[in-house]
Design a protein around this motif. Structure first.
Motif: not given
Length: 80
Positions: A25-39
């Motif tokens: 399930s996507l978090t409420t803030n997709p920016t966190e997900l994208i940042t974590a995956r990109l890192m």
């Protein structure tokens, strides 16, 4: 020289990151997900590049082969 590194950057996209996390399930803030995956992708790429550089470094290969031969000789002497 690492020639393949720029090619890796072409495969990283926002869609790839979302597809990798589609089961969760996507978090409420997709920016966190994208940042974590990109890192994670960047860190894995750096580790892979360093590992590849070490594997193909001629001096390190020579030293490793020499050490393996010394170890093999020492093990044979120990058995006798």
């Amino acid at each position: 020289m690492c020639v393949g590194i720029p090619i890796l950057a072409g495969f990283i996209s926002i869609l790839t990151i979302f597809l990798a996390e589609s089961g969760a399930s996507l978090t409420t803030n997709p920016t966190e997900l994208i940042t974590a995956r990109l890192m994670a992708i960047v860190l894995g790429s750096v580790i892979g590049a360093v590992g590849g550089r070490l594997l193909y470094h001629e001096r390190l290969q020579h030293l490793a082969i020499r050490r393996l031969r010394q170890t093999r000789i020492a093990m044979k002497k120990r058995r006798l």
